[in-house]
Design a protein around this motif. Structure first.
Motif, PDB file in Angstrom:
ATOM      1  N   PRO A  87      46.543  32.928  43.104  1.00 54.17           N
ATOM      2  CA  PRO A  87      47.185  31.616  42.983  1.00 54.17           C
ATOM      3  C   PRO A  87      46.262  30.427  43.278  1.00 54.17           C
ATOM      4  CG  PRO A  87      48.622  33.122  44.144  1.00 54.17           C
ATOM      5  CD  PRO A  87      47.310  33.829  43.956  1.00 54.17           C
ATOM      6  N   ASP A  88      45.240  30.625  44.104  1.00 54.67           N
ATOM      7  CA  ASP A  88      44.323  29.524  44.414  1.00 54.67           C
ATOM      8  C   ASP A  88      43.243  29.338  43.348  1.00 54.67           C
ATOM      9  OD1 ASP A  88      42.644  31.664  44.885  1.00 54.67           O
ATOM     10  OD2 ASP A  88      42.099  31.072  46.922  1.00 54.67           O
ATOM     11  N   GLY A  89      43.264  30.157  42.293  1.00 53.19           N
ATOM     12  CA  GLY A  89      42.298  30.036  41.203  1.00 53.19           C
ATOM     13  C   GLY A  89      41.127  30.987  41.305  1.00 53.19           C
ATOM     14  N   SER A  90      40.899  31.585  42.473  1.00 53.23           N
ATOM     15  CA  SER A  90      39.814  32.558  42.619  1.00 53.23           C
ATOM     16  C   SER A  90      40.228  33.878  41.991  1.00 53.23           C
ATOM     17  CB  SER A  90      39.445  32.745  44.093  1.00 53.23           C
ATOM     18  OG  SER A  90      40.538  33.290  44.803  1.00 53.23           O
ATOM     19  N   VAL A  91      39.282  34.803  41.878  1.00 57.03           N
ATOM     20  CA  VAL A  91      39.571  36.095  41.259  1.00 57.03           C
ATOM     21  C   VAL A  91      39.103  37.239  42.150  1.00 57.03           C
ATOM     22  CG1 VAL A  91      39.429  35.237  38.902  1.00 57.03           C
ATOM     23  CG2 VAL A  91      37.404  36.151  39.979  1.00 57.03           C
ATOM     24  N   VAL A  92      39.735  38.376  41.954  1.00 57.93           N
ATOM     25  CA  VAL A  92      39.276  39.636  42.531  1.00 57.93           C
ATOM     26  C   VAL A  92      38.933  40.527  41.349  1.00 57.93           C
ATOM     27  CG1 VAL A  92      39.889  41.675  43.874  1.00 57.93           C
ATOM     28  CG2 VAL A  92      40.654  39.420  44.627  1.00 57.93           C
ATOM     29  N   VAL A  93      37.689  40.988  41.315  1.00 60.88           N
ATOM     30  CA  VAL A  93      37.204  41.829  40.227  1.00 60.88           C
ATOM     31  C   VAL A  93      36.993  43.240  40.766  1.00 60.88           C
ATOM     32  CG1 VAL A  93      35.300  42.212  38.623  1.00 60.88           C
ATOM     33  CG2 VAL A  93      36.108  39.893  39.055  1.00 60.88           C
ATOM     34  N   ALA A  94      37.483  44.221  40.031  1.00 64.14           N
ATOM     35  CA  ALA A  94      37.290  45.629  40.374  1.00 64.14           C
ATOM     36  C   ALA A  94      36.390  46.256  39.320  1.00 64.14           C
ATOM     37  CB  ALA A  94      38.630  46.347  40.418  1.00 64.14           C
ATOM     38  N   LEU A  95      35.369  46.993  39.778  1.00 70.24           N
ATOM     39  CA  LEU A  95      34.417  47.622  38.873  1.00 70.24           C
ATOM     40  C   LEU A  95      34.239  49.088  39.237  1.00 70.24           C
ATOM     41  CD1 LEU A  95      31.709  44.850  39.134  1.00 70.24           C
ATOM     42  CD2 LEU A  95      33.134  45.287  37.141  1.00 70.24           C
ATOM     43  N   GLY A  96      34.221  49.941  38.245  1.00 72.60           N
ATOM     44  CA  GLY A  96      33.856  51.337  38.428  1.00 72.60           C
ATOM     45  C   GLY A  96      32.404  51.496  38.027  1.00 72.60           C
ATOM     46  N   LEU A  97      31.562  51.868  38.976  1.00 72.79           N
ATOM     47  CA  LEU A  97      30.116  51.934  38.735  1.00 72.79           C
ATOM     48  C   LEU A  97      29.561  53.289  39.124  1.00 72.79           C
ATOM     49  CD1 LEU A  97      29.162  48.547  40.424  1.00 72.79           C
ATOM     50  CD2 LEU A  97      29.457  48.980  37.992  1.00 72.79           C
ATOM     51  N   PRO A  98      28.457  53.705  38.520  1.00 71.82           N
ATOM     52  CA  PRO A  98      27.791  54.918  39.000  1.00 71.82           C
ATOM     53  C   PRO A  98      27.208  54.667  40.382  1.00 71.82           C
ATOM     54  CG  PRO A  98      26.538  53.894  37.226  1.00 71.82           C
ATOM     55  CD  PRO A  98      27.797  53.112  37.377  1.00 71.82           C
TER      56      PRO A  98
END
Length: 102
Positions: free
Chosen positions: A10-21
């Motif tokens: 809601p504050d405009g920021s993001v949470v990014v989830a990544l699947g990485l080796p």
């Protein structure tokens, strides 16, 4: 290339989830969560840690509410855990992932 997704808060920021080796253990993978102002900045934070080939294409695996809580409550705003996760596997600071074994 990584699989993952993002959620805009809601504050405009993001949470990014990544699947990485896993950078140290070949054949294993990790799930990395990053809290940042925007998606490009989140990917830049991961790349600056030495994980260079990180891209987010699409939103196939966005972070769950529990994952969002985990990254928002961590002071660094970037955490990881093994994938697939086990019941006792908790979120760890990113510095533990990048630490080289002696």
């Amino acid at each position: 290339m990584s699989d993952g997704g993002f959620v805009q808060l809601p504050d405009g920021s993001v949470v990014v989830a990544l699947g990485l080796p896993h950078p140290v253990a070949p054949g294993r993978s990790v799930r990395v969560l990053v809290h940042a102002v925007n998606r490009p900045r989140a990917l830049t934070r991961v790349r600056n840690l030495g994980l260079r080939a990180v891209y987010l294409r699409g939103n196939a695996a966005p972070p769950t509410p529990d994952e969002i809580s985990a990254v928002l409550h961590h002071p660094d705003g970037i955490v990881w855990r093994h994938r697939p996760s086990e019941a006792a596997d908790s979120w760890r600071p990113i510095r533990h992932l990048l630490r080289r074994p002696a």
